[in-house]
Design an enzyme around this catalytic site. Structure first.
Site, PDB file in Angstrom:
ATOM      1  N   ASP A  32      29.783  40.911  52.882  1.00 39.99           N
ATOM      2  CA  ASP A  32      28.608  41.787  52.937  1.00 39.99           C
ATOM      3  C   ASP A  32      27.533  41.191  53.850  1.00 39.99           C
ATOM      4  OD1 ASP A  32      30.154  42.096  50.594  1.00 39.99           O
ATOM      5  OD2 ASP A  32      28.524  43.028  49.489  1.00 39.99           O
ATOM      6  N   GLU A 171      39.870  48.040  48.438  1.00 38.93           N
ATOM      7  CA  GLU A 171      40.440  47.161  47.402  1.00 38.93           C
ATOM      8  C   GLU A 171      41.361  47.887  46.425  1.00 38.93           C
ATOM      9  OE1 GLU A 171      36.596  45.755  45.988  1.00 38.93           O
ATOM     10  OE2 GLU A 171      36.895  43.896  47.113  1.00 38.93           O
ATOM     11  N   LYS A 282      39.093  53.322  48.092  1.00 35.22           N
ATOM     12  CA  LYS A 282      37.814  52.965  47.471  1.00 35.22           C
ATOM     13  C   LYS A 282      36.702  52.988  48.521  1.00 35.22           C
ATOM     14  CE  LYS A 282      35.572  49.146  45.025  1.00 35.22           C
ATOM     15  NZ  LYS A 282      35.651  47.716  44.719  1.00 35.22           N
TER      16      LYS A 282
HETATM   17  O1  IFM Z   1      32.296  42.756  49.167  1.00 33.43           O
HETATM   18  C1  IFM Z   1      32.249  43.843  48.307  1.00 33.43           C
HETATM   19  C2  IFM Z   1      33.592  44.539  48.356  1.00 33.43           C
HETATM   20  O2  IFM Z   1      33.898  45.004  49.648  1.00 33.43           O
HETATM   21  C3  IFM Z   1      33.605  45.696  47.380  1.00 33.43           C
HETATM   22  N1  IFM Z   1      33.310  45.225  46.042  1.00 33.43           N
HETATM   23  C4  IFM Z   1      32.026  44.546  45.937  1.00 33.43           C
HETATM   24  C5  IFM Z   1      31.920  43.388  46.905  1.00 33.43           C
HETATM   25  C6  IFM Z   1      30.502  42.760  46.827  1.00 33.43           C
HETATM   26  O3  IFM Z   1      29.540  43.695  47.233  1.00 33.43           O
END
Ligand code: IFM
Length: 426
Positions: A32, A171, A282
């Site tokens: 992120d 994911e 997702k």
């Molecule tokens: O890095 C992200 C991921 O891409 C999706 N789930 C949450 C993580 C943290 O924001």
């Protein structure tokens, strides 16, 4: 809110996925930072950006150890990072209902390593920070490239290199073989490291030589890297790109309903199905790849993939809508993409991900800035390496004004009637 955790004076802090506002993810840094938040700092507060990049530089040795411990070479950055640079992502989590969940993201989401390299490279390109490249930047690019080379395997039957058992940004399909995003970013990482080295060899051969000696990188090893980068499987670079091997044969379904916040609902045919049993994503994956490497895909290819994956993306990660907003704006679909901009901008105000109790969404904030400035206002570097704009404002906006820091000069940029003016401000 984005300004609340990184620092212009401290290069040992990073940006937790929930900033300072919630305990989810333990304050750890993810991809992120580099791909969603860093561009804002790179363009507006470069000293803070420098510290975010140096944070990863301090953890290069830890990333080398992570690679060794997982049986690879080079440097592999952890999915979740904190002070030591060790992998902080738990293998098991306790859910709200008390059940335990085996969490595989750290085992399979290796794309974070390419994200760290991309963030650093983009920062250096925009700011021209050569001292940082000399200090550790080139070394980080080369060591992450070395990781990808060791992560690939040769498929003798198909005569190509492949990356097996890996998860891309989406994911919900965990893990797959030859994730298009991961394979392409691995190739980008290797090629970018080699071209950055060639530039340093031309400018400062002694320094380049001393870096190569330090990491024991020989011409023979680099020749093998080139061969692998040339022969990695890419699912093609035109037309519709399969997210990973075996994605297209999954029984198809598309999104046809949206909730009161404009968020897509799971198609009825997919309810009760999980992961590989359904085509629903997702979050942006192939579309994310096109956002990062627009020059590698022609406009038709970008549009075909945007339209295909948009119908199958649930945006259940807050990282996703801003990518669709930016890509939609770039593709001339400014009005259509506006719904994604709203979902990204209002994620915390509307609680449209229904998880505000866990904290604010840092990546959404950085992504929203990028969607406005880089998507709707079209900020990019031109062939001369200078800031340029290709605006596509939505009809409901009269004007956009924002500030940039271009190589020490503060610029006030105004986009109005799709005309841009940039004046130096104090
Ligand atoms: O890095 C992200 C991921 O891409 C999706 N789930 C949450 C993580 C943290 O924001």
């Amino acid at each position: 809110h984005l300004m609340s955790t990184p620092s212009p004076t401290d290069d040992r802090v990073n940006i937790g996925a929930k900033l300072m506002h919630g305990e989810e993810y333990g304050g750890h840094a993810f991809w992120d930072t580099e791909l969603f938040c860093l561009p804002f700092f790179t363009w507006v507060f470069p000293q803070t950006a420098r510290n975010l990049v140096r944070y990863r530089g301090h953890l290069l040795d830890a990333a080398r150890k992570n690679a060794r411990d997982s049986g690879y070479r080079g440097a592999k950055f952890p999915w979740e990072s904190a002070d030591t640079g060790d992998e902080e992502c738990p293998a098991w989590t306790v859910e709200y209902d008390g059940t335990c969940y085996r969490c595989y993201v750290a085992d399979y989401e290796h794309h974070v390593t390419a994200a760290v390299a991309y963030g650093l490279y983009d920062y250096a390109l925009v700011t021209g920070d050569e001292p940082l490249m000399a200090e550790f930047g080139l070394e980080l690019l080369l060591e992450t490239a070395r990781f990808w080379v060791s992560r690939m395997v040769w498929n003798d039957e198909k005569k190509r290199y492949e990356i097996l058992q890996v998860t891309g940004p989406d994911e919900w399909h965990e893990p797959g073989d030859n994730n298009a995003y991961t394979n392409r970013m691995a190739k980008w990482n290797i090629e970018t490291a080699l071209s950055a080295l060639a530039r340093m060899q031309a400018k400062n051969p002694d320094l380049a030589q001393s870096i190569l000696r330090r990491i024991r990188l020989t011409d023979a090893e680099m020749a093998a890297w080139r061969r692998q980068a040339d022969a990695i499987y890419l699912h093609g670079e035109t037309s519709l790109i399969e997210q990973f091997d075996g994605y297209f044969p999954i029984p198809d379904a598309v999104i046809t309903e949206w909730d009161e916040h404009g968020m897509p609902r799971m198609p009825a045919a997919c309810v009760g199905k999980k992961g590989m049993q359904r085509p629903i994503l997702k979050q942006a994956d192939v579309v994310m790849l096109m956002k990062l490497l627009p020059d590698c895909y022609d406009e038709d290819t970008q549009r075909i993939n945007f339209e295909y994956y948009e119908k199958r993306t649930l945006h259940r990660s807050s990282l996703s809508p801003s990518v669709h907003a930016l890509m939609g704006a770039r593709l001339g679909l400014a009005e259509h993409a506006y719904r994604y901009l709203e979902r990204s901008a209002y994620v915390d105000l509307d609680n449209n991900q229904r998880n505000i109790r866990e904290g604010l969404h840092a990546a959404s904030m950085g992504g929203t800035w990028q969607a406005v400035v880089m998507g709707y206002c079209g900020l990019h570097l031109n062939e001369q390496g200078e800031p340029a704009f290709a605006p596509h404002l939505p009809p409901q906006w009269k004007q956009v004004r924002f500030h940039l820091n271009w190589r020490g000069k503060k610029l006030q940029v105004t986009v109005k009637d799709n005309q841009v003016s940039a004046i130096e401000s104090i």
